[in-house]
Design a protein around this motif. Structure first.
Motif, PDB file in Angstrom:
ATOM      1  N   ASP A 130      34.063  57.507  55.717  1.00  0.00           N
ATOM      2  CA  ASP A 130      34.656  56.189  55.452  1.00  0.00           C
ATOM      3  C   ASP A 130      35.814  56.284  54.458  1.00  0.00           C
ATOM      4  N   GLN A 131      35.516  56.378  53.162  1.00  0.00           N
ATOM      5  CA  GLN A 131      36.573  56.337  52.154  1.00  0.00           C
ATOM      6  C   GLN A 131      37.560  57.500  52.266  1.00  0.00           C
ATOM      7  N   LYS A 132      37.057  58.690  52.497  1.00  0.00           N
ATOM      8  CA  LYS A 132      37.957  59.857  52.539  1.00  0.00           C
ATOM      9  C   LYS A 132      38.874  59.833  53.762  1.00  0.00           C
ATOM     10  N   PRO A 133      38.357  59.536  54.978  1.00  0.00           N
ATOM     11  CA  PRO A 133      39.292  59.370  56.105  1.00  0.00           C
ATOM     12  C   PRO A 133      40.273  58.230  55.878  1.00  0.00           C
ATOM     13  N   ARG A 134      39.821  57.155  55.220  1.00  0.00           N
ATOM     14  CA  ARG A 134      40.721  56.032  54.921  1.00  0.00           C
ATOM     15  C   ARG A 134      41.857  56.472  54.005  1.00  0.00           C
ATOM     16  N   LEU A 135      41.525  57.314  53.008  1.00  0.00           N
ATOM     17  CA  LEU A 135      42.546  57.818  52.099  1.00  0.00           C
ATOM     18  C   LEU A 135      43.549  58.703  52.838  1.00  0.00           C
ATOM     19  N   ILE A 136      43.051  59.534  53.748  1.00  0.00           N
ATOM     20  CA  ILE A 136      43.931  60.390  54.542  1.00  0.00           C
ATOM     21  C   ILE A 136      44.889  59.541  55.374  1.00  0.00           C
ATOM     22  N   VAL A 137      44.373  58.457  55.960  1.00  0.00           N
ATOM     23  CA  VAL A 137      45.211  57.567  56.760  1.00  0.00           C
ATOM     24  C   VAL A 137      46.275  56.907  55.890  1.00  0.00           C
ATOM     25  N   GLU A 138      45.889  56.448  54.699  1.00  0.00           N
ATOM     26  CA  GLU A 138      46.850  55.822  53.782  1.00  0.00           C
ATOM     27  C   GLU A 138      47.973  56.795  53.422  1.00  0.00           C
ATOM     28  N   LEU A 139      47.603  58.007  53.052  1.00  0.00           N
ATOM     29  CA  LEU A 139      48.600  59.004  52.668  1.00  0.00           C
ATOM     30  C   LEU A 139      49.492  59.359  53.853  1.00  0.00           C
ATOM     31  N   ALA A 141      50.243  57.416  56.347  1.00  0.00           N
ATOM     32  CA  ALA A 141      51.145  56.287  56.592  1.00  0.00           C
ATOM     33  C   ALA A 141      52.303  56.291  55.608  1.00  0.00           C
ATOM     34  N   ILE A 142      51.998  56.545  54.327  1.00  0.00           N
ATOM     35  CA  ILE A 142      53.049  56.543  53.304  1.00  0.00           C
ATOM     36  C   ILE A 142      54.036  57.684  53.515  1.00  0.00           C
ATOM     37  N   ILE A 143      53.492  58.876  53.784  1.00  0.00           N
ATOM     38  CA  ILE A 143      54.358  60.052  53.923  1.00  0.00           C
ATOM     39  C   ILE A 143      55.073  60.055  55.272  1.00  0.00           C
ATOM     40  N   GLY A 144      54.278  59.962  56.359  1.00  0.00           N
ATOM     41  CA  GLY A 144      54.859  60.073  57.693  1.00  0.00           C
ATOM     42  C   GLY A 144      55.556  58.822  58.183  1.00  0.00           C
ATOM     43  N   GLY A 145      55.083  57.646  57.712  1.00  0.00           N
ATOM     44  CA  GLY A 145      55.630  56.396  58.221  1.00  0.00           C
ATOM     45  C   GLY A 145      56.675  55.754  57.331  1.00  0.00           C
ATOM     46  N   GLY A 182      49.996  51.166  53.183  1.00  0.00           N
ATOM     47  CA  GLY A 182      50.052  51.847  51.895  1.00  0.00           C
ATOM     48  C   GLY A 182      49.997  50.940  50.687  1.00  0.00           C
ATOM     49  N   LEU A 183      50.453  49.685  50.838  1.00  0.00           N
ATOM     50  CA  LEU A 183      50.602  48.820  49.667  1.00  0.00           C
ATOM     51  C   LEU A 183      49.585  47.692  49.572  1.00  0.00           C
ATOM     52  N   ILE A 184      48.893  47.398  50.647  1.00  0.00           N
ATOM     53  CA  ILE A 184      48.070  46.184  50.653  1.00  0.00           C
ATOM     54  C   ILE A 184      46.918  46.243  49.649  1.00  0.00           C
ATOM     55  N   LYS A 185      46.462  47.446  49.317  1.00  0.00           N
ATOM     56  CA  LYS A 185      45.374  47.577  48.345  1.00  0.00           C
ATOM     57  C   LYS A 185      45.876  47.772  46.912  1.00  0.00           C
ATOM     58  N   LEU A 186      47.176  47.839  46.745  1.00  0.00           N
ATOM     59  CA  LEU A 186      47.735  48.120  45.421  1.00  0.00           C
ATOM     60  C   LEU A 186      47.331  47.085  44.369  1.00  0.00           C
ATOM     61  N   PRO A 187      47.390  45.761  44.649  1.00  0.00           N
ATOM     62  CA  PRO A 187      46.964  44.788  43.630  1.00  0.00           C
ATOM     63  C   PRO A 187      45.509  44.985  43.200  1.00  0.00           C
ATOM     64  N   ASP A 188      44.620  45.264  44.169  1.00  0.00           N
ATOM     65  CA  ASP A 188      43.222  45.521  43.817  1.00  0.00           C
ATOM     66  C   ASP A 188      43.097  46.695  42.863  1.00  0.00           C
ATOM     67  N   ARG A 189      43.855  47.736  43.131  1.00  0.00           N
ATOM     68  CA  ARG A 189      43.750  48.950  42.328  1.00  0.00           C
ATOM     69  C   ARG A 189      44.379  48.786  40.945  1.00  0.00           C
ATOM     70  N   LEU A 190      45.392  47.943  40.838  1.00  0.00           N
ATOM     71  CA  LEU A 190      46.095  47.775  39.570  1.00  0.00           C
ATOM     72  C   LEU A 190      45.386  46.805  38.631  1.00  0.00           C
ATOM     73  N   ALA A 210      43.144  46.570  60.263  1.00  0.00           N
ATOM     74  CA  ALA A 210      43.917  45.978  61.356  1.00  0.00           C
ATOM     75  C   ALA A 210      45.328  46.560  61.400  1.00  0.00           C
ATOM     76  N   TYR A 211      45.909  46.784  60.226  1.00  0.00           N
ATOM     77  CA  TYR A 211      47.251  47.382  60.186  1.00  0.00           C
ATOM     78  C   TYR A 211      47.235  48.855  60.630  1.00  0.00           C
ATOM     79  N   VAL A 212      46.161  49.561  60.339  1.00  0.00           N
ATOM     80  CA  VAL A 212      46.028  50.932  60.846  1.00  0.00           C
ATOM     81  C   VAL A 212      45.998  50.917  62.373  1.00  0.00           C
ATOM     82  N   ALA A 213      45.253  49.969  62.937  1.00  0.00           N
ATOM     83  CA  ALA A 213      45.214  49.843  64.396  1.00  0.00           C
ATOM     84  C   ALA A 213      46.607  49.550  64.953  1.00  0.00           C
TER      85      ALA A 213
END
Length: 233
Positions: A130-139, A141-145, A182-190, A210-213
């Motif tokens: 769950d969390q680790k694959p999600r982190l890989i997807v986020e990274l 998206a940020i790097i490749g996308g 990449g950014l939608i979770k930023l407010p939660d984290r900050l 949904a955005y990953v899809a």
């Protein structure tokens, strides 16, 4: 060259439609909190089901690319698109708990004992699913996308048409959806979700999924339309 051909897909699909999911949620939450709480969130909510709906055409597009592998420039590319298609199938199945959310069967005892939400899925059994694959997807998206398309744009790098690089790397059309991932979770984290005022304190994990899809769909559609044009000569 018109905007559709220069970006493979029309702008309304890859640019203007992308923020709609977030904007609609915020508007509905502001107007009718009860409706939003009942119909948008949760396992049977609109956002969760939209994720599955978007993944279905993404899976078929991956099958299209595998079926037309002779038009791909490298032998490994059908395996790449096939692997991503299987990832989308797994993603969709897990989102729907493989049909449990729709048909309401009882969770088998083996799953119930291991699953922290008592559901028929794997991602609630371990952070590695769950969390680790999600982190890989986020990274990714940020790097490749986001980062790589901007670098290519600034440096004027254009891959030859029909090369593996041109079909493998996400193009400019994946940048908007990748930004949201990449950014939608930023407010939660900050500042922490508990400090975000209503209606902005939505369940960002569901929206991010949904955005990953969407990202999978747009990536596959981008490649598929170019493969289709190559077939037609």
């Amino acid at each position: 060259m018109n905007k559709t051909s220069s970006h493979e897909l029309p702008a309304w699909l890859w640019l203007w439609l992308v923020p709609v999911l977030l904007i609609v949620q915020l508007i509905v939450r502001a107007i009718s909190p009860e409706f939003a709480n009942t119909h948008f969130s949760g396992e049977l909510g609109i956002v969760e089901n939209i994720t599955v709906v978007i993944l279905i055409p993404a899976i078929f597009l991956s099958l299209y690319l595998v079926a037309n592998r002779r038009y791909l420039p490298a032998r490994w590319m059908p395996f790449w698109y096939g692997m991503l298609g299987l990832a989308c199938l797994y993603f969709a199945g897990e989102e729907a708990s493989w049909g449990q959310h729709w048909f309401g069967w009882e969770t088998p005892e083996g799953f119930k004992a291991l699953n922290d939400q008592g559901e028929t899925n794997f991602h609630n059994m371990s952070s590695w699913l769950d969390q680790k694959p999600r982190l890989i997807v986020e990274l990714s998206a940020i790097i490749g996308g986001v980062i790589l398309p901007i670098i290519r744009k600034r440096r004027g790098i254009v891959y030859p048409e029909g090369s593996w690089q041109a079909l493998f790397w996400p193009t400019w059309i994946c940048l908007p959806v990748s930004l949201f991932i990449g950014l939608i979770k930023l407010p939660d984290r900050l500042i922490g979700g508990q400090n975000i005022p209503y209606p902005f304190n939505l369940r960002v994990s569901e929206t991010q999924e949904a955005y990953v899809a969407m990202a999978f769909f747009l990536y596959f559609a981008s490649v598929a339309i170019r493969v289709y044009r190559q077939k037609k000569g």
